[in-house]
Design a protein around this motif. Structure first.
Motif, PDB file in Angstrom:
ATOM      1  N   ILE A  63      -7.229   0.302  -1.526  1.00 27.41           N
ATOM      2  CA  ILE A  63      -7.163   0.999  -0.241  1.00 27.41           C
ATOM      3  C   ILE A  63      -6.132   0.260   0.586  1.00 27.41           C
ATOM      4  O   ILE A  63      -6.261  -0.938   0.839  1.00 27.41           O
ATOM      5  CB  ILE A  63      -8.523   1.013   0.476  1.00 27.41           C
ATOM      6  N   VAL A 102      -8.972  -4.045  -0.625  1.00 29.70           N
ATOM      7  CA  VAL A 102      -8.435  -3.554   0.642  1.00 29.70           C
ATOM      8  C   VAL A 102      -7.195  -4.376   0.971  1.00 29.70           C
ATOM      9  O   VAL A 102      -7.251  -5.600   1.066  1.00 29.70           O
ATOM     10  CB  VAL A 102      -9.473  -3.664   1.779  1.00 29.70           C
ATOM     11  N   VAL A 116     -12.405   0.479   7.643  1.00 27.45           N
ATOM     12  CA  VAL A 116     -12.369   0.722   6.192  1.00 27.45           C
ATOM     13  C   VAL A 116     -13.504  -0.033   5.507  1.00 27.45           C
ATOM     14  O   VAL A 116     -14.169   0.496   4.611  1.00 27.45           O
ATOM     15  CB  VAL A 116     -10.992   0.323   5.616  1.00 27.45           C
ATOM     16  N   CYS A 120     -16.602   1.460   3.248  1.00 28.87           N
ATOM     17  CA  CYS A 120     -16.982   0.959   1.915  1.00 28.87           C
ATOM     18  C   CYS A 120     -18.462   0.618   1.877  1.00 28.87           C
ATOM     19  O   CYS A 120     -19.141   0.851   0.874  1.00 28.87           O
ATOM     20  CB  CYS A 120     -16.143  -0.262   1.553  1.00 28.87           C
TER      21      CYS A 120
END
Length: 137
Positions: A63, A102, A116, A120
């Motif tokens: 990501i 990430v 983010v 998750c």
């Protein structure tokens, strides 16, 4: 010659602990003051890490969070955090041992990375890591 009275003799044998308590409290205060780390507002240059490089997992999903807040999953742009959540849930359903790495630009705002990471967590991704650059010395 005058002998000491009984009350004067008893008071000499008792220990006065008031100065000892004062000393203990002073030492406690000194200990507290010296062990609290000073908080300084310093410019941080993140992300960096030591030279110990960790091998990426064999089935890693990346990501990427750009400086402008844009998000992509495995080089595919994701329009919103809700779409990212649905995609991660689908990937986790297919692979229960899902690995997510990430990556964020150095100028990315921390709130975007945190959002983010929250997504998750909501998707119950078992393994989430942050990618950093090795520190050059």
């Amino acid at each position: 010659m005058k002998k000491c009275s009984r009350t004067a003799h008893n008071s000499l044998t008792e220990l006065n602990i008031t100065p000892l308590l004062d000393l203990a409290f002073v030492l406690l205060v000194i200990f507290i003051i010296t062990t609290i780390p000073p908080v300084n507002d310093q410019d941080l240059k993140l992300p960096t890490a030591t030279k110990h490089l960790k091998d990426p997992p064999r089935k890693a999903n990346y990501i990427t969070v750009l400086a402008d807040g844009g998000i992509s999953l495995n080089k595919t742009p994701v329009p919103s955090l809700d779409n990212l959540l649905q995609t991660l849930i689908a990937l986790r359903t297919d692979d229960p041992d899902l690995n997510v790495l990430v990556r964020g630009d150095i100028k990315t705002k921390y709130k975007d990375i945190r959002a983010v990471l929250d997504i998750c967590q909501q998707a119950n991704v078992p393994k989430v890591d942050l990618v950093t650059e090795p520190l050059n010395k």
